[in-house]
Design a protein around this motif. Structure first.
Motif, PDB file in Angstrom:
ATOM      1  N   ASN A 147       4.617   5.686 -11.282  1.00  0.00           N
ATOM      2  CA  ASN A 147       4.896   4.599 -12.230  1.00  0.00           C
ATOM      3  C   ASN A 147       6.200   4.804 -13.007  1.00  0.00           C
ATOM      4  O   ASN A 147       6.674   3.899 -13.678  1.00  0.00           O
ATOM      5  CB  ASN A 147       3.710   4.371 -13.184  1.00  0.00           C
ATOM      6  N   LYS A 186       2.464  -3.744 -10.678  1.00  0.00           N
ATOM      7  CA  LYS A 186       1.022  -3.820 -10.926  1.00  0.00           C
ATOM      8  C   LYS A 186       0.182  -3.349  -9.716  1.00  0.00           C
ATOM      9  O   LYS A 186      -1.023  -3.215  -9.813  1.00  0.00           O
ATOM     10  CB  LYS A 186       0.626  -5.232 -11.368  1.00  0.00           C
ATOM     11  N   LEU A 187       0.853  -3.062  -8.611  1.00  0.00           N
ATOM     12  CA  LEU A 187       0.112  -2.584  -7.432  1.00  0.00           C
ATOM     13  C   LEU A 187      -0.389  -1.160  -7.674  1.00  0.00           C
ATOM     14  O   LEU A 187       0.355  -0.308  -8.174  1.00  0.00           O
ATOM     15  CB  LEU A 187       1.013  -2.585  -6.194  1.00  0.00           C
ATOM     16  N   GLU A 188      -1.601  -0.915  -7.268  1.00  0.00           N
ATOM     17  CA  GLU A 188      -2.211   0.392  -7.491  1.00  0.00           C
ATOM     18  C   GLU A 188      -1.329   1.523  -6.943  1.00  0.00           C
ATOM     19  O   GLU A 188      -1.156   2.561  -7.585  1.00  0.00           O
ATOM     20  CB  GLU A 188      -3.604   0.411  -6.827  1.00  0.00           C
ATOM     21  N   THR A 239       0.803  -1.229   0.000  1.00  0.00           N
ATOM     22  CA  THR A 239       0.000   0.000   0.000  1.00  0.00           C
ATOM     23  C   THR A 239       0.839   1.284   0.000  1.00  0.00           C
ATOM     24  O   THR A 239       0.300   2.386  -0.016  1.00  0.00           O
ATOM     25  CB  THR A 239      -0.905   0.042   1.255  1.00  0.00           C
ATOM     26  N   LYS A 290       1.246   2.452  -9.314  1.00  0.00           N
ATOM     27  CA  LYS A 290       0.792   2.704 -10.694  1.00  0.00           C
ATOM     28  C   LYS A 290       0.313   4.128 -10.921  1.00  0.00           C
ATOM     29  O   LYS A 290       0.460   4.687 -11.991  1.00  0.00           O
ATOM     30  CB  LYS A 290      -0.361   1.742 -11.022  1.00  0.00           C
ATOM     31  N   SER A 291      -0.313   4.695  -9.896  1.00  0.00           N
ATOM     32  CA  SER A 291      -0.892   6.017 -10.138  1.00  0.00           C
ATOM     33  C   SER A 291      -0.557   6.984  -9.012  1.00  0.00           C
ATOM     34  O   SER A 291      -0.233   6.565  -7.892  1.00  0.00           O
ATOM     35  CB  SER A 291      -2.412   5.898 -10.278  1.00  0.00           C
TER      36      SER A 291
END
Ligand code: A3P
Length: 346
Positions: free
Chosen positions: A302, A283-285, A113, A288-289
């Motif tokens: 990212n 690929k973890l949120e 997280t 990524k953003s």
């Protein structure tokens, strides 16, 4: 200035939209010195300053000067050091997963997280600029500071250091891509000056890159690791990529967090390797953003996860560029005992 009194806090002190600006009171005293330094046009940020043999942008230079003056490590602190784009993010993730493995079960690891850069803060960036509190729950601190410029107590207290380096052609290609995604704060990415590949290459070869010359940075830590093998673990991105289980075990032993037989039997090392793999982290949120806090430039999270392969230079460098970089590497590392095996394909 206090770098170490606060409790664990993984959240930034400023909110996401707030822009970085030096605290004039804190950094005022460094102005005369900084203005006396040789400078050159840099990449992304306007100026690079030449200090103690290396090129720095203003943000990291102010942080370095402040750290050299004020930073006091804990004796058991472990520094994770690198030239940018050599695998810092990966090293931070692996080290964090190793030292915190008994504090979290696999489904609750903060790496799921929180970005690796927010799990392990940087000395000259986050901490020196007081953008984050020191996370006292782990002994880990990231840094790009060259070995010879590290704050004196880091050496005097015998703090351990893990250094990661990467084959220079891949490091350059990765740096160029990263810089193309970075923009000085207040400047829209679409409005920034294009970063010309050939121009960036020329500067890199001249040693003018952030924390460069690249080769001198690597050599500083390489030589120190030969002199103090108990204190400095020297890793190559390529070796970590090819044999992650072996090197994660080595890292844990070096850091003083060796895996027990039971942990090994249960597959703890493989679990850490999987958790921190490029495929998983990218690929973890959280990775990524969004934007990364505490940088002197705007950068999306990212941008720290592009391809994560060995040999991507083959897709970008012309034969003449390959020859030039290989020649510099051969010349600089000659008789140092340091070599790179670059036979793997992208
Ligand atoms: P590429 O641009 O070649 O893909 P740093 O962390 O020092 O900024 O380095 C970034 C480089 O490491 C990028 O290389 C990035 O993709 C790669 N990287 C990031 N996380 C990784 C991981 N978990 N495993 C392997 N490579 C990773």
């Amino acid at each position: 200035m206090d770098y170490s009194s606060s409790k664990m806090n993984l959240s930034p002190k400023s909110n996401e939209k707030e822009e970085y600006s030096s605290d004039p009171k804190v950094f005022e005293e460094y102005k005369p010195l900084i203005s006396s330094l040789p400078r050159r046009k840099g990449w992304v940020l306007n100026q690079f300053y030449h200090y103690q043999g290396f090129w720095h942008n203003l943000f990291y230079l102010e942080g370095l000067l402040s750290a050299q003056e004020h930073f006091k490590p804990q004796p058991n602190d472990i520094f994770l050091s690198s030239v940018p784009k050599s695998g810092t993010t990966w090293l931070k993730a692996l080290s964090f997963a190793i030292v915190t493995r008994s504090s979290f079960d696999a489904s609750k690891n903060p790496l799921l997280t929180t970005t690796p850069h927010e799990c392990v803060h940087s000395l000259e960036g986050d901490l020196a600029h007081n953008l984050f509190h020191r996370n006292l729950d782990t002994p880990l601190i990231g840094t790009h500071v060259p070995y010879t410029s590290l704050p004196k107590p880091v050496i005097d207290y015998g703090c351990k250091i893990i250094y990661i380096c990467r084959e220079p052609k891949d490091a350059f290609v990765s740096l160029w891509h990263f810089c193309c995604k970075a923009s000085p704060k207040g400047v829209e990415l679409s409005a920034r000056e294009d970063l010309d590949f050939e121009e960036a290459f020329k500067l890199f070869c001249e040693g003018i890159s952030v924390f460069g010359p690249y080769w001198d940075h690597v050599l500083g830590y390489w030589r120190a690791s030969l002199e103090f093998p108990d204190r400095i673990l020297f890793l190559k991105y390529e070796n970590l990529k090819n044999e992650p289980v072996f090197y994660v075990k080595e890292m844990a032993k070096f850091m003083g967090y060796p895996f027990s037989l039971e942990e090994e039997t249960k597959g703890m090392i493989e679990n850490i390797v999987d958790l921190c793999s490029f495929e998983n982290l990218s690929k973890l949120e959280v990775n990524k953003s969004g934007w990364l806090h505490g940088r002197p430039y705007l950068i999306e999270k990212n941008a720290f996860f592009r391809k994560g392969v060995i040999g991507d230079w083959k897709n970008y460098l012309k034969p003449m560029m390959v020859a030039r970089l290989d020649e510099i590497t051969e010349r600089k590392f000659r008789s140092s005992g340091l070599t790179f095996n670059v036979s793997s394909d992208a």
